[in-house]
Design a protein around this motif. Structure first.
Motif, mmCIF file in Angstrom:
data_model
loop_
_atom_site.group_PDB
_atom_site.id
_atom_site.type_symbol
_atom_site.label_atom_id
_atom_site.label_comp_id
_atom_site.label_asym_id
_atom_site.label_seq_id
_atom_site.Cartn_x
_atom_site.Cartn_y
_atom_site.Cartn_z
ATOM 1 N N THR A 164 -6.372 87.529 2.234
ATOM 2 C CA THR A 164 -7.815 87.630 1.950
ATOM 3 C C THR A 164 -8.592 87.320 3.259
ATOM 4 O OG1 THR A 164 -8.188 85.256 1.581
ATOM 5 C CG2 THR A 164 -7.062 86.386 -0.329
ATOM 6 N N ARG A 165 -9.955 87.523 3.136
ATOM 7 C CA ARG A 165 -10.633 87.224 4.089
ATOM 8 C C ARG A 165 -10.902 85.869 4.983
ATOM 9 N NH1 ARG A 165 -13.972 91.571 6.406
ATOM 10 N NH2 ARG A 165 -12.974 93.439 5.937
ATOM 11 N N SER A 166 -10.476 84.946 3.801
ATOM 12 C CA SER A 166 -10.280 83.540 4.268
ATOM 13 C C SER A 166 -8.857 83.066 4.487
ATOM 14 C CB SER A 166 -10.818 82.622 3.445
ATOM 15 O OG SER A 166 -10.066 82.746 1.918
ATOM 16 N N GLY A 167 -8.015 84.227 4.878
ATOM 17 C CA GLY A 167 -6.583 83.782 4.996
ATOM 18 C C GLY A 167 -5.537 84.119 3.935
ATOM 19 N N PRO A 168 -4.300 84.115 3.904
ATOM 20 C CA PRO A 168 -3.222 84.388 3.061
ATOM 21 C C PRO A 168 -3.299 83.262 1.989
ATOM 22 C CG PRO A 168 -2.267 83.672 5.000
ATOM 23 C CD PRO A 168 -3.860 83.677 5.416
ATOM 24 N N ILE A 169 -2.936 83.676 0.874
ATOM 25 C CA ILE A 169 -2.684 82.679 -0.388
ATOM 26 C C ILE A 169 -1.409 83.147 -0.758
ATOM 27 C CG2 ILE A 169 -5.283 82.416 -0.687
ATOM 28 C CD1 ILE A 169 -4.993 84.110 -3.142
ATOM 29 N N ASN A 170 -0.750 82.119 -1.470
ATOM 30 C CA ASN A 170 0.568 82.361 -2.168
ATOM 31 C C ASN A 170 0.089 82.168 -3.658
ATOM 32 O OD1 ASN A 170 2.908 82.157 -3.262
ATOM 33 N ND2 ASN A 170 3.707 80.414 -2.261
ATOM 34 N N ILE A 171 0.148 83.505 -4.527
ATOM 35 C CA ILE A 171 -0.293 83.488 -5.656
ATOM 36 C C ILE A 171 0.757 82.630 -6.727
ATOM 37 C CG2 ILE A 171 0.861 85.478 -6.560
ATOM 38 C CD1 ILE A 171 -2.825 84.571 -7.198
ATOM 39 N N ARG A 172 1.998 82.225 -6.180
ATOM 40 C CA ARG A 172 2.804 81.404 -7.034
ATOM 41 C C ARG A 172 2.406 80.149 -7.474
ATOM 42 N NH1 ARG A 172 7.908 84.102 -7.166
ATOM 43 N NH2 ARG A 172 8.830 82.238 -8.071
ATOM 44 N N ASN A 173 1.281 79.525 -6.452
ATOM 45 C CA ASN A 173 0.945 78.322 -6.508
ATOM 46 C C ASN A 173 0.449 77.810 -7.896
ATOM 47 O OD1 ASN A 173 -0.628 75.795 -6.032
ATOM 48 N ND2 ASN A 173 -0.197 76.042 -3.733
ATOM 49 N N TYR A 190 -3.519 85.990 -13.899
ATOM 50 C CA TYR A 190 -2.570 86.928 -14.510
ATOM 51 C C TYR A 190 -1.623 87.320 -13.443
ATOM 52 C CZ TYR A 190 -0.879 91.273 -16.530
ATOM 53 O OH TYR A 190 -0.155 92.447 -16.783
ATOM 54 N N LEU A 191 -1.874 87.515 -12.166
ATOM 55 C CA LEU A 191 -1.035 87.812 -11.066
ATOM 56 C C LEU A 191 -0.143 86.516 -10.692
ATOM 57 C CD1 LEU A 191 -3.971 89.366 -8.537
ATOM 58 C CD2 LEU A 191 -1.860 90.676 -9.942
ATOM 59 N N HIS A 192 -0.732 85.459 -10.826
ATOM 60 C CA HIS A 192 0.241 84.264 -10.857
ATOM 61 C C HIS A 192 1.440 84.335 -11.771
ATOM 62 C CE1 HIS A 192 1.413 79.798 -10.785
ATOM 63 N NE2 HIS A 192 1.206 80.164 -12.236
ATOM 64 N N HIS A 193 0.922 84.711 -13.287
ATOM 65 C CA HIS A 193 1.900 84.908 -14.340
ATOM 66 C C HIS A 193 2.921 85.990 -13.950
ATOM 67 C CE1 HIS A 193 3.717 85.984 -18.152
ATOM 68 N NE2 HIS A 193 3.159 87.376 -17.884
ATOM 69 N N GLY A 243 8.461 87.314 -12.372
ATOM 70 C CA GLY A 243 9.452 88.299 -11.916
ATOM 71 C C GLY A 243 9.099 89.555 -12.432
ATOM 72 N N GLU A 244 7.915 89.721 -12.823
ATOM 73 C CA GLU A 244 7.535 91.354 -13.493
ATOM 74 C C GLU A 244 7.271 92.249 -12.380
ATOM 75 O OE1 GLU A 244 7.603 92.394 -16.317
ATOM 76 O OE2 GLU A 244 7.884 90.715 -17.706
ATOM 77 N N ILE A 245 7.948 93.288 -12.361
ATOM 78 C CA ILE A 245 7.836 94.435 -11.433
ATOM 79 C C ILE A 245 6.252 94.765 -11.006
ATOM 80 C CG2 ILE A 245 8.253 96.908 -10.886
ATOM 81 C CD1 ILE A 245 10.850 96.686 -12.464
ATOM 82 N N LEU A 246 5.599 94.677 -12.217
ATOM 83 C CA LEU A 246 3.850 94.859 -12.047
ATOM 84 C C LEU A 246 3.294 93.891 -10.905
ATOM 85 C CD1 LEU A 246 1.547 96.683 -12.775
ATOM 86 C CD2 LEU A 246 1.079 95.028 -14.721
ATOM 87 N N GLY A 247 3.904 92.869 -10.839
ATOM 88 C CA GLY A 247 3.232 91.743 -10.011
ATOM 89 C C GLY A 247 3.524 92.250 -8.581
ATOM 90 N N ALA A 248 4.626 92.613 -8.237
ATOM 91 C CA ALA A 248 4.864 93.112 -6.873
ATOM 92 C C ALA A 248 4.139 94.299 -6.626
ATOM 93 C CB ALA A 248 6.520 93.721 -6.613
ATOM 94 N N MET A 249 3.690 95.326 -7.738
ATOM 95 C CA MET A 249 3.209 96.592 -7.144
ATOM 96 C C MET A 249 1.425 96.323 -7.033
ATOM 97 S SD MET A 249 4.611 98.835 -10.257
ATOM 98 C CE MET A 249 3.559 100.125 -10.476
ATOM 99 N N LEU A 250 1.013 95.240 -7.984
ATOM 100 C CA LEU A 250 -0.145 94.953 -7.937
ATOM 101 C C LEU A 250 -0.676 94.279 -6.728
ATOM 102 C CD1 LEU A 250 -1.385 93.993 -11.568
ATOM 103 C CD2 LEU A 250 -1.627 96.200 -10.237
#
Length: 378
Positions: A286-295, A321-324, A329-336
């Motif tokens: 992101t423009r403010s730096g990387p984030i870990n969506i798993r948090n 939704y992306l966190h979920h 471990g849904e494939i769509l998460g990696a894709m998005l």
């Protein structure tokens, strides 16, 4: 017919340039970021979706494709473009870096590098001539010369010897490329400057490459653990040793703030696995730096990944939704996540091109650095 290869500079701002590489398969806007499609795929992305993020060119890899499915097979199936469904330019890495970092039991000689495959232990020899042949069979539009990479922590003697051998291999690579006349007539070849962090070695390498003559020139041997300060120190002199009227490609870079600093120092082309690899592991840029969506703090966050991003992912789905998806471990998460990261990188390149054209690169770069914290890692 479109030109085989033509680089035009539309504007400069300090040492930075913006322009266009025109080739028969399409134009490449510079500064350009090339998504990495190591094994004939940009992981978790369809080719049309890669293009939709703004990519003009992608990268394929000689080492991986020679081992699986095999360059001769790809050629029989119509070449890499038809095989993977990408109709725009493709640059292929020569395979030298992967041989030296992934393969088992390598043995270097003047002929090339003998090695055992990391996949099945089969034995292979990769020489300048074989590397160029593989890239021709793949149908590469920008072929890379075969070179020898050594760590920047190596002794001066080792660095000098590797640079000098790389220049001998560069000559053999150029000769092999030119010998395949049908391929050479429609495509390009880049030489790779080596010399670790030493200004004298880099100058000797640049002079040797210029004497041979290439369509473009890469700065190799960086982003291998030396750190940003040391890399920028080298980029303060290395690009200026290369022809100003040819594209300059910094191999394997990198993080967004690495790219901004390298553009300021005169680099035109980049590639890196980071946006795709990070997307598959739940990291978003992101423009403010990387984030870990798993948090856990994103579990009920209804906002977009990056409020400053206009990509399809940020316009459609929430952080929650992306966190979920990623946690499940849904494939769509990696894709998005990958789609967003590639769109972020391409938007950054577009902003850099616009800033250079408007003469405002310094202000843009300073503002970007003020917002971006690479160690944010939430």
């Amino acid at each position: 017919m479109p030109p085989r290869f033509d680089f035009s500079i539309a504007a400069t701002d300090g040492r930075a340039r913006t322009g266009t590489i025109a080739m028969r398969r399409g134009e490449i806007r510079t500064p350009a970021f090339m998504p990495v499609g190591t094994s004939a795929t940009v992981k978790a992305m369809k080719p049309a979706d890669v293009r939709a993020t703004g990519a003009d060119i992608i990268l394929g890899n000689t080492y991986h494709l020679m081992l699986r499915p095999g360059a001769e097979r790809v050629a029989r199936l119509g070449g890499l473009h038809a095989f993977m469904g990408w109709d725009r330019p493709i640059l292929t890495d020569s395979g030298g870096y992967q041989v030296m970092s992934l393969a088992d039991l390598t043995k270097r000689s003047e002929e090339g590098v003998a090695f055992k495959s990391h996949l099945d232990g089969t034995r292979h020899m990769l020489s300048p001539e074989r590397s160029i042949e593989i890239q021709r069979l793949l149908g590469s539009n920008i072929t890379m010369a075969f070179d020898e990479l050594v760590p920047t922590t190596s002794t001066r003697e080792v660095q000098a010897a590797a640079m000098e051998r790389s220049m001998r291999w560069a000559r053999r690579s150029r000769d092999a490329f030119d010998a395949a006349e049908d391929h050479a007539e429609g495509n390009a070849i880049f030489g790779i400057q080596q010399g670790a962090l030493d200004e004298g070695f880099r100058k000797a390498s640049a002079d040797a490459l210029i004497d041979i003559g290439f369509d473009g020139y890469a700065v190799g041997g960086l982003a291998v653990g030396e750190g940003q300060e040391a890399m920028f120190g080298c980029l303060d002199f290395a690009p200026g040793q290369l022809p100003a009227d040819k594209p300059r490609y910094l191999m394997g870079v990198g993080k967004p703030d690495d790219i901004v600093g390298a553009v300021e120092r005169g680099i035109d082309m980049f590639d890196c696995v980071l946006p795709t690899r990070s997307g598959r592991t739940g990291q978003a840029f992101t423009r403010s730096g990387p984030i870990n969506i798993r948090n856990a703090k994103f579990a009920e966050d209804t906002g977009p990944l990056d409020p400053a991003c206009a990509c399809n992912v940020c316009s459609t789905w929430s952080r929650a939704y992306l966190h979920h998806l990623v946690r499940a471990g849904e494939i769509l998460g990696a894709m998005l996540m990958t789609e967003h990261n590639l769109a972020f990188y391409q938007a950054l390149m577009a902003d850099l091109r616009s800033a250079i054209a408007a003469g405002g690169l310094t202000a843009f770069a300073n503002d970007f650095r003020a917002q971006y914290r690479r160690d944010k890692g939430e």
